[in-house]
Design a protein around this motif. Structure first.
Motif, PDB file in Angstrom:
ATOM      1  N   ALA A 145      68.186  15.760  49.506  1.00 43.41           N
ATOM      2  CA  ALA A 145      67.864  14.720  50.483  1.00 43.41           C
ATOM      3  C   ALA A 145      66.750  15.307  51.354  1.00 43.41           C
ATOM      4  O   ALA A 145      67.003  16.189  52.180  1.00 43.41           O
ATOM      5  N   LEU A 146      65.532  14.822  51.168  1.00 45.83           N
ATOM      6  CA  LEU A 146      64.367  15.502  51.726  1.00 45.83           C
ATOM      7  C   LEU A 146      63.847  14.810  52.976  1.00 45.83           C
ATOM      8  O   LEU A 146      63.259  13.730  52.914  1.00 45.83           O
ATOM      9  N   ALA A 147      64.061  15.470  54.125  1.00 46.97           N
ATOM     10  CA  ALA A 147      63.445  15.036  55.375  1.00 46.97           C
ATOM     11  C   ALA A 147      62.286  15.950  55.746  1.00 46.97           C
ATOM     12  O   ALA A 147      61.486  15.606  56.608  1.00 46.97           O
ATOM     13  N   ASN A 148      62.213  17.111  55.107  1.00 47.28           N
ATOM     14  CA  ASN A 148      61.162  18.091  55.380  1.00 47.28           C
ATOM     15  C   ASN A 148      59.926  17.751  54.549  1.00 47.28           C
ATOM     16  O   ASN A 148      59.702  18.297  53.480  1.00 47.28           O
ATOM     17  N   LYS A 149      59.116  16.805  55.051  1.00 44.87           N
ATOM     18  CA  LYS A 149      57.963  16.346  54.282  1.00 44.87           C
ATOM     19  C   LYS A 149      56.957  17.459  54.028  1.00 44.87           C
ATOM     20  O   LYS A 149      56.250  17.454  53.023  1.00 44.87           O
ATOM     21  N   GLU A 150      56.899  18.445  54.955  1.00 42.92           N
ATOM     22  CA  GLU A 150      55.894  19.493  54.824  1.00 42.92           C
ATOM     23  C   GLU A 150      56.058  20.310  53.537  1.00 42.92           C
ATOM     24  O   GLU A 150      55.071  20.740  52.947  1.00 42.92           O
ATOM     25  N   SER A 151      57.306  20.508  53.093  1.00 47.84           N
ATOM     26  CA  SER A 151      57.506  21.297  51.879  1.00 47.84           C
ATOM     27  C   SER A 151      56.921  20.596  50.660  1.00 47.84           C
ATOM     28  O   SER A 151      56.411  21.233  49.743  1.00 47.84           O
ATOM     29  N   LEU A 152      56.967  19.262  50.663  1.00 54.19           N
ATOM     30  CA  LEU A 152      56.370  18.506  49.564  1.00 54.19           C
ATOM     31  C   LEU A 152      54.854  18.472  49.704  1.00 54.19           C
ATOM     32  O   LEU A 152      54.126  18.616  48.712  1.00 54.19           O
ATOM     33  N   ILE A 153      54.361  18.334  50.945  1.00 55.95           N
ATOM     34  CA  ILE A 153      52.925  18.274  51.175  1.00 55.95           C
ATOM     35  C   ILE A 153      52.254  19.570  50.724  1.00 55.95           C
ATOM     36  O   ILE A 153      51.276  19.562  49.981  1.00 55.95           O
ATOM     37  N   VAL A 154      52.772  20.711  51.193  1.00 56.20           N
ATOM     38  CA  VAL A 154      52.091  21.991  50.933  1.00 56.20           C
ATOM     39  C   VAL A 154      52.407  22.544  49.550  1.00 56.20           C
ATOM     40  O   VAL A 154      51.626  23.330  49.004  1.00 56.20           O
ATOM     41  N   GLY A 155      53.534  22.163  48.985  1.00 54.37           N
ATOM     42  CA  GLY A 155      53.936  22.739  47.698  1.00 54.37           C
ATOM     43  C   GLY A 155      54.126  21.702  46.616  1.00 54.37           C
ATOM     44  O   GLY A 155      54.954  21.896  45.709  1.00 54.37           O
ATOM     45  N   GLY A 156      53.348  20.610  46.666  1.00 54.09           N
ATOM     46  CA  GLY A 156      53.521  19.515  45.724  1.00 54.09           C
ATOM     47  C   GLY A 156      53.655  19.917  44.263  1.00 54.09           C
ATOM     48  O   GLY A 156      54.639  19.559  43.602  1.00 54.09           O
ATOM     49  N   PRO A 157      52.687  20.674  43.706  1.00 54.41           N
ATOM     50  CA  PRO A 157      52.803  21.056  42.296  1.00 54.41           C
ATOM     51  C   PRO A 157      54.045  21.884  41.998  1.00 54.41           C
ATOM     52  O   PRO A 157      54.657  21.744  40.931  1.00 54.41           O
ATOM     53  N   LEU A 158      54.432  22.751  42.932  1.00 51.43           N
ATOM     54  CA  LEU A 158      55.628  23.575  42.732  1.00 51.43           C
ATOM     55  C   LEU A 158      56.877  22.708  42.685  1.00 51.43           C
ATOM     56  O   LEU A 158      57.755  22.905  41.836  1.00 51.43           O
ATOM     57  N   VAL A 159      56.947  21.733  43.581  1.00 55.33           N
ATOM     58  CA  VAL A 159      58.099  20.833  43.620  1.00 55.33           C
ATOM     59  C   VAL A 159      58.147  19.974  42.363  1.00 55.33           C
ATOM     60  O   VAL A 159      59.205  19.786  41.758  1.00 55.33           O
ATOM     61  N   LYS A 160      57.001  19.463  41.934  1.00 54.47           N
ATOM     62  CA  LYS A 160      56.963  18.575  40.766  1.00 54.47           C
ATOM     63  C   LYS A 160      57.352  19.325  39.493  1.00 54.47           C
ATOM     64  O   LYS A 160      57.937  18.740  38.576  1.00 54.47           O
ATOM     65  N   GLN A 161      57.038  20.598  39.423  1.00 59.00           N
ATOM     66  CA  GLN A 161      57.418  21.371  38.239  1.00 59.00           C
ATOM     67  C   GLN A 161      58.924  21.607  38.169  1.00 59.00           C
ATOM     68  O   GLN A 161      59.493  21.690  37.083  1.00 59.00           O
ATOM     69  N   LEU A 162      59.561  21.725  39.328  1.00 56.45           N
ATOM     70  CA  LEU A 162      60.988  22.044  39.352  1.00 56.45           C
ATOM     71  C   LEU A 162      61.895  20.824  39.310  1.00 56.45           C
ATOM     72  O   LEU A 162      62.961  20.852  38.695  1.00 56.45           O
ATOM     73  N   ASP A 172      62.684  10.385  55.041  1.00 59.42           N
ATOM     74  CA  ASP A 172      61.732   9.717  55.936  1.00 59.42           C
ATOM     75  C   ASP A 172      61.945   8.208  55.842  1.00 59.42           C
ATOM     76  O   ASP A 172      62.091   7.669  54.740  1.00 59.42           O
ATOM     77  N   SER A 173      61.919   7.517  56.975  1.00 59.46           N
ATOM     78  CA  SER A 173      62.220   6.085  56.948  1.00 59.46           C
ATOM     79  C   SER A 173      61.246   5.311  56.068  1.00 59.46           C
ATOM     80  O   SER A 173      61.641   4.371  55.361  1.00 59.46           O
ATOM     81  N   GLU A 174      59.970   5.710  56.080  1.00 55.97           N
ATOM     82  CA  GLU A 174      58.976   5.016  55.263  1.00 55.97           C
ATOM     83  C   GLU A 174      59.274   5.179  53.774  1.00 55.97           C
ATOM     84  O   GLU A 174      59.173   4.229  52.990  1.00 55.97           O
ATOM     85  N   HIS A 175      59.642   6.378  53.386  1.00 58.13           N
ATOM     86  CA  HIS A 175      59.857   6.634  51.964  1.00 58.13           C
ATOM     87  C   HIS A 175      61.229   6.183  51.491  1.00 58.13           C
ATOM     88  O   HIS A 175      61.396   5.833  50.315  1.00 58.13           O
ATOM     89  N   VAL A 244      51.185   9.421  53.292  1.00 53.78           N
ATOM     90  CA  VAL A 244      50.416   8.923  52.140  1.00 53.78           C
ATOM     91  C   VAL A 244      50.447   9.956  51.017  1.00 53.78           C
ATOM     92  O   VAL A 244      50.670   9.625  49.844  1.00 53.78           O
ATOM     93  N   ILE A 245      50.218  11.231  51.370  1.00 56.55           N
ATOM     94  CA  ILE A 245      50.302  12.296  50.361  1.00 56.55           C
ATOM     95  C   ILE A 245      51.709  12.356  49.778  1.00 56.55           C
ATOM     96  O   ILE A 245      51.899  12.478  48.560  1.00 56.55           O
ATOM     97  N   GLU A 246      52.692  12.248  50.641  1.00 57.01           N
ATOM     98  CA  GLU A 246      54.090  12.295  50.199  1.00 57.01           C
ATOM     99  C   GLU A 246      54.411  11.142  49.258  1.00 57.01           C
ATOM    100  O   GLU A 246      55.086  11.332  48.228  1.00 57.01           O
ATOM    101  N   ALA A 247      53.920   9.957  49.574  1.00 55.04           N
ATOM    102  CA  ALA A 247      54.166   8.798  48.701  1.00 55.04           C
ATOM    103  C   ALA A 247      53.552   9.013  47.327  1.00 55.04           C
ATOM    104  O   ALA A 247      54.154   8.680  46.300  1.00 55.04           O
ATOM    105  N   HIS A 248      52.352   9.562  47.292  1.00 60.65           N
ATOM    106  CA  HIS A 248      51.682   9.848  46.021  1.00 60.65           C
ATOM    107  C   HIS A 248      52.522  10.808  45.177  1.00 60.65           C
ATOM    108  O   HIS A 248      52.683  10.608  43.964  1.00 60.65           O
ATOM    109  N   LEU A 249      53.057  11.843  45.815  1.00 60.85           N
ATOM    110  CA  LEU A 249      53.820  12.848  45.083  1.00 60.85           C
ATOM    111  C   LEU A 249      55.212  12.341  44.693  1.00 60.85           C
ATOM    112  O   LEU A 249      55.678  12.601  43.580  1.00 60.85           O
TER     113      LEU A 249
END
Length: 420
Positions: A145-162, A172-175, A244-249
């Protein structure tokens, strides 16, 4: 890590690791806004949730001890090792002769808890220090359950691989709004995502009018009560750029199909437009508890998790286009999102430093984005270009360190020039 094809990290049609009965939850950042609201939700729904571990930075040990005692967790963690004696004392005063929970401390404590035995990890940590816990939870196979958007923003490729399909539920309320609205159609049916922004306290002001705003002005958000950094980010609309970056990822939607619209009332949290012209909007009064309930309870819904609208009362809902001249942050965020690599980490770190400089009187309001823009431009040279899918945690940390140092240099230069 496997080379899986791209997929939405958050997908309402894909259920990851569903369980029947009560869910065990680890709460990271338990003394912050997300954490305290999550704990309140758990305490109101003991038949649905049980918290098995808590982590916090260590600045509010009395609150952490109170949470641990009320929830009867077996382990608590603090990032600050110097907070352990005060935490031990606070726990002892509450537990009396009962056994105390185990105490973990240090920079890796939250990461260790993220990999511990549970169903869901709620990452409510603030800042990019949440990256390692995010990766640890995913690697351990936990629902995140991800509220820490920064981890996805800065580590997008790492998160997507795992991450496996459906393993991340956004908080996040928007997401959370987009996540729910996407359930109305298939992935192929989606035309665009529409992320709503309150516009912050300075909606309608020109860039020139923003020159003289103060930290107190920026911290007076019209609809949300949040911490100082995220509140200033809302006033610059940097927060919306990050989303916006978070939504893309999260949803694997191209940047040119992600739109931002200003909605001052903050009733509609975001929307999805489908190919047939239908737009599905998710709406609640401004309150994060409903989003948290989706994050830790999906696909179930928690009764009365958050307040609902009284449809017998008249209300006005307004929508306005984004003023990109006064608020260039969203456009810059799209740019760094498209660059990829370490560019988003540089953007985020530079912004955090500049917000601190603004709050302490070392930068004017417009200087935040002016400085971030300059740092991002300097990072774009080949010597500091990110490495795409070869990105490592070390790359992220190195880029952040450089961006913070360079931002401080530029802020100091601006201060000196203003005093000359």
């Amino acid at each position: 890590m496997s080379d899986r094809p791209p997929h939405p990290l958050a997908d309402p049609h894909t259920l990851f690791d569903a369980v029947e009965g009560r869910r065990d939850i680890v709460v990271l950042g338990s003394t912050g806004s997300i954490g305290t609201q999550a704990i309140d939700l758990v305490l109101r729904n003991p038949d649905r949730f049980r918290v098995t571990a808590l982590s916090a930075a260590g600045g509010r040990v009395e609150l952490l001890a109170e949470q641990a005692h009320r929830l009867r967790v077996p382990v608590v963690a603090v990032a600050r090792e110097d907070a352990v004696p005060a935490l031990w004392e606070a726990l002892s005063s509450r537990y009396g002769t009962e056994p105390l929970p185990e105490i973990l401390a240090g920079a890796d404590a939250a990461t260790d808890l993220a990999a511990s035995e549970c169903h869901t990890v709620l990452n409510g940590i603030t800042g990019s220090i949440g990256l390692r816990p995010t990766l640890a939870a995913l690697a351990a196979g936990r629902t995140l359950a991800l509220a820490n958007k920064e981890s996805l923003i800065v580590g997008g490729p790492l998160v997507k691989q795992l991450a496996r399909p459906g393993q991340i539920i956004p908080v996040d309320s928007e997401h959370t709004a987009i996540f729910q609205a996407l359930g109305a159609g298939t992935r192929a049916d989606v035309r665009k995502l529409v992320v709503t922004a309150s516009g912050g306290p300075f909606r309608g002001r020109t860039r020139a009018e923003l020159d003289t705003v103060t930290p107190a002005d920026a911290l007076a958000h019209p609809t949300w009560a949040m911490g100082p950094v995220i509140t200033v980010n809302s006033s610059t609309l940097v927060n919306k750029g990050l989303e916006v970056i978070e939504a893309h990822l999260l949803y694997d939607v191209p940047f040119d199909r992600i739109e931002v619209v200003v909605h001052p009332q903050s009733y509609v949290h975001s929307m999805v437009e489908f190919l047939d012209g239908s737009t599905i909007a998710q709406a609640t009064p401004p309150d994060m508890t409903g989003s948290i309930a989706i994050g830790i309870g999906w696909p179930g819904r928690v009764p009365d998790a958050a307040p609902a609208f009284d449809w017998t009362k008249a209300s006005t809902w307004e929508f306005f286009p984004l003023d990109t001249e006064a608020f260039p942050s969203v456009g810059l965020a799209r740019h760094v999102g498209e660059l990829g690599g370490t560019a988003p980490a540089v953007f985020n770190a530079a912004n955090e430093e500049c917000v601190d400089a603004f709050l302490t009187g070392r930068l004017p309001f417009n200087g935040i984005m002016d400085t971030v823009t300059e740092v991002v431009a300097e990072h774009g040279t080949p010597v500091r270009q990110g490495r795409g899918t070869a990105l490592t945690v070390a790359d992220v940390l190195e880029a952040e360190s450089w961006a913070r140092a360079r931002s401080r240099e530029l802020a100091a230069k601006a201060t000196a020039e203003a005093r000359a």
